[in-house]
Write a protein that holds these residues in place. Structure first.
Motif, PDB file in Angstrom:
ATOM      1  N   ILE A 194      -3.251  -5.879  21.723  1.00  0.00           N
ATOM      2  CA  ILE A 194      -3.635  -6.188  20.408  1.00  0.00           C
ATOM      3  C   ILE A 194      -3.545  -4.902  19.478  1.00  0.00           C
ATOM      4  N   ARG A 195      -3.052  -5.040  18.296  1.00  0.00           N
ATOM      5  CA  ARG A 195      -2.862  -3.896  17.382  1.00  0.00           C
ATOM      6  C   ARG A 195      -3.314  -4.173  15.939  1.00  0.00           C
ATOM      7  N   GLU A 196      -3.931  -3.067  15.408  1.00  0.00           N
ATOM      8  CA  GLU A 196      -4.560  -2.912  14.114  1.00  0.00           C
ATOM      9  C   GLU A 196      -3.416  -2.389  13.481  1.00  0.00           C
ATOM     10  N   ARG A 197      -3.013  -2.985  12.409  1.00  0.00           N
ATOM     11  CA  ARG A 197      -1.972  -2.186  11.342  1.00  0.00           C
ATOM     12  C   ARG A 197      -2.630  -2.024  10.086  1.00  0.00           C
ATOM     13  N   PHE A 198      -1.845  -1.135   9.118  1.00  0.00           N
ATOM     14  CA  PHE A 198      -2.594  -0.770   8.091  1.00  0.00           C
ATOM     15  C   PHE A 198      -1.382  -0.675   7.022  1.00  0.00           C
ATOM     16  N   PHE A 199      -1.568  -0.825   5.780  1.00  0.00           N
ATOM     17  CA  PHE A 199      -0.500  -0.926   4.725  1.00  0.00           C
ATOM     18  C   PHE A 199      -1.294  -0.161   3.412  1.00  0.00           C
ATOM     19  N   ALA A 200      -0.156   0.386   2.879  1.00  0.00           N
ATOM     20  CA  ALA A 200      -0.273   0.717   1.319  1.00  0.00           C
ATOM     21  C   ALA A 200       0.537  -0.319   0.489  1.00  0.00           C
ATOM     22  N   ILE A 201      -0.176  -0.929  -0.447  1.00  0.00           N
ATOM     23  CA  ILE A 201       0.369  -1.777  -1.382  1.00  0.00           C
ATOM     24  C   ILE A 201       0.203  -1.363  -2.471  1.00  0.00           C
ATOM     25  N   SER A 202       1.498  -1.414  -3.247  1.00  0.00           N
ATOM     26  CA  SER A 202       1.626  -0.704  -4.595  1.00  0.00           C
ATOM     27  C   SER A 202       2.524  -1.565  -5.293  1.00  0.00           C
ATOM     28  N   VAL A 203       3.070  -1.123  -6.673  1.00  0.00           N
ATOM     29  CA  VAL A 203       3.730  -1.933  -7.626  1.00  0.00           C
ATOM     30  C   VAL A 203       4.990  -1.439  -7.509  1.00  0.00           C
ATOM     31  N   GLU A 204       5.116  -0.518  -6.690  1.00  0.00           N
ATOM     32  CA  GLU A 204       6.575   0.226  -6.799  1.00  0.00           C
ATOM     33  C   GLU A 204       7.270   0.153  -5.374  1.00  0.00           C
ATOM     34  N   ARG A 205       8.464  -0.623  -5.554  1.00  0.00           N
ATOM     35  CA  ARG A 205       9.414  -0.800  -4.408  1.00  0.00           C
ATOM     36  C   ARG A 205       9.528   0.402  -3.292  1.00  0.00           C
ATOM     37  N   ARG A 206       9.981   1.461  -4.210  1.00  0.00           N
ATOM     38  CA  ARG A 206      10.089   2.818  -3.453  1.00  0.00           C
ATOM     39  C   ARG A 206       8.716   3.739  -3.890  1.00  0.00           C
ATOM     40  N   LEU A 207       8.182   4.186  -3.107  1.00  0.00           N
ATOM     41  CA  LEU A 207       7.036   5.183  -3.615  1.00  0.00           C
ATOM     42  C   LEU A 207       7.236   6.299  -4.228  1.00  0.00           C
ATOM     43  N   SER A 208       6.809   6.420  -5.375  1.00  0.00           N
ATOM     44  CA  SER A 208       7.105   7.852  -6.302  1.00  0.00           C
ATOM     45  C   SER A 208       5.988   8.678  -6.497  1.00  0.00           C
ATOM     46  N   HIS A 209       4.754   7.771  -6.655  1.00  0.00           N
ATOM     47  CA  HIS A 209       3.286   8.400  -7.160  1.00  0.00           C
ATOM     48  C   HIS A 209       3.256   9.572  -6.089  1.00  0.00           C
ATOM     49  N   PRO A 210       2.913  10.883  -6.508  1.00  0.00           N
ATOM     50  CA  PRO A 210       2.728  11.916  -5.587  1.00  0.00           C
ATOM     51  C   PRO A 210       1.493  11.618  -4.449  1.00  0.00           C
TER      52      PRO A 210
END
Length: 300
Positions: free
Chosen positions: A266-282
């Protein structure tokens, strides 16, 4: 132009729930305040309140207006603070939505690196259900959302889900509960009282399927949306409860519980959801990069 004095009056009434209480805070007569609210509704062309007994309740439009009013006055306070401290280095707000099913210890572990950037940030966290947070992200009221699942395709919201990491699950319990269980893990779960995440958690279904597949008839005695509350019940001896492997040592120390066993099935997964396809916010980049180091490959 929006009348911000009227907006302030509306917000005060919405928070107080009654004209009389709000009038006292604003040092106005109830009649004057009531007239100002009526003028504001007329100007907007909507009804913001409905009467329920002696209280005023917000309409759907009123709740939307209150959310924007909170944001407007929050930004105003930030402006005032920035002007007062203009001689010091600017502090950039980093607004993060945290899905209420994400363990608090995981949220801290993932977000802490953002506070160590060369350019200081002010971390502003909001906890809510994923659907509500995603809606706020879509109108740029949040910079990022932390969740235990990707953005569901059923949501009509444009966003991108960036995997932060995953790990297995440890089963913990108070010593008083562990003494009553028989056999070796995982067979010890058979017939054990079990505390599980609520329906919004992505872990819930895989956990129940795993138990069913193994044929262990654990007795579910509690369901919790808040992992900290589930841990508190576990500490009190209510039952066995699952936690992500990466946080198990901290949870055991904080709640004085022990580990019965662990599984990588069983695996717990975590995600960052953003409006950017490629992350740029520092700050988002700092969170993403630190997450790769935080999740032990051996527990994935």
């Amino acid at each position: 132009m929006l009348n911000y004095k009227h907006l302030h009056y509306f917000r005060t009434v919405a928070k107080a729930g009654a004209i009389n209480r709000a009038a006292e805070k604003l040092h106005l007569t109830p009649q004057t305040l009531s007239g100002q609210i009526s003028a504001f509704e007329t100007r907007l062309g909507v009804e913001l309140f409905r009467r329920s007994g002696r209280r005023l309740e917000l309409t759907d439009v009123g709740r939307t207006t209150l959310a924007y009013a909170d944001e407007i006055f929050h930004v105003g306070a930030e402006l005032e603070e920035a002007l007062q401290n203009r001689a010091t280095a600017p502090v950039h707000p980093f607004r993060v939505g945290i899905a209420d099913v994400v363990p608090k210890s995981i949220a801290y572990q993932l977000l802490a690196p953002a506070l160590t950037l060369a350019e200081p940030v002010k971390l502003i966290c909001k906890e809510d259900r994923l659907q509500q947070l995603a809606a706020e992200l879509s109108i740029h009221r949040l910079d990022m959302v932390l969740a235990d699942r990707p953005l569901p395709s059923s949501m009509d919201i444009k966003g991108y889900s960036h995997p932060l990491g995953e790990c297995g699950i440890a089963f913990l319990a108070a010593r008083s509960v562990a003494k009553k269980l028989q056999g070796e893990f995982p067979a010890t779960l058979h017939g054990a009282p079990l505390l599980i995440p609520g329906e919004d958690s992505a872990l819930r279904v895989p956990l129940l399927r795993w138990l069913e597949k193994k044929g262990w008839g654990a007795t579910i005695v509690g369901e919790f949306d808040d992992s900290a509350l589930m841990s508190a019940f576990g500490q009190a001896g209510a039952g066995v409860f699952p936690v992500p492997l990466t946080t198990a040592p901290a949870v055991m120390k904080q709640y004085n519980v022990i580990e019965l066993g662990r599984t990588l099935e069983i695996r717990e997964r975590f995600f960052a959801i953003s409006v950017e396809r490629r992350l740029s916010h520092p700050a988002v980049l700092a969170v993403s990069e630190a997450a790769r180091r935080s999740f032990d490959p051996g527990s994935a």
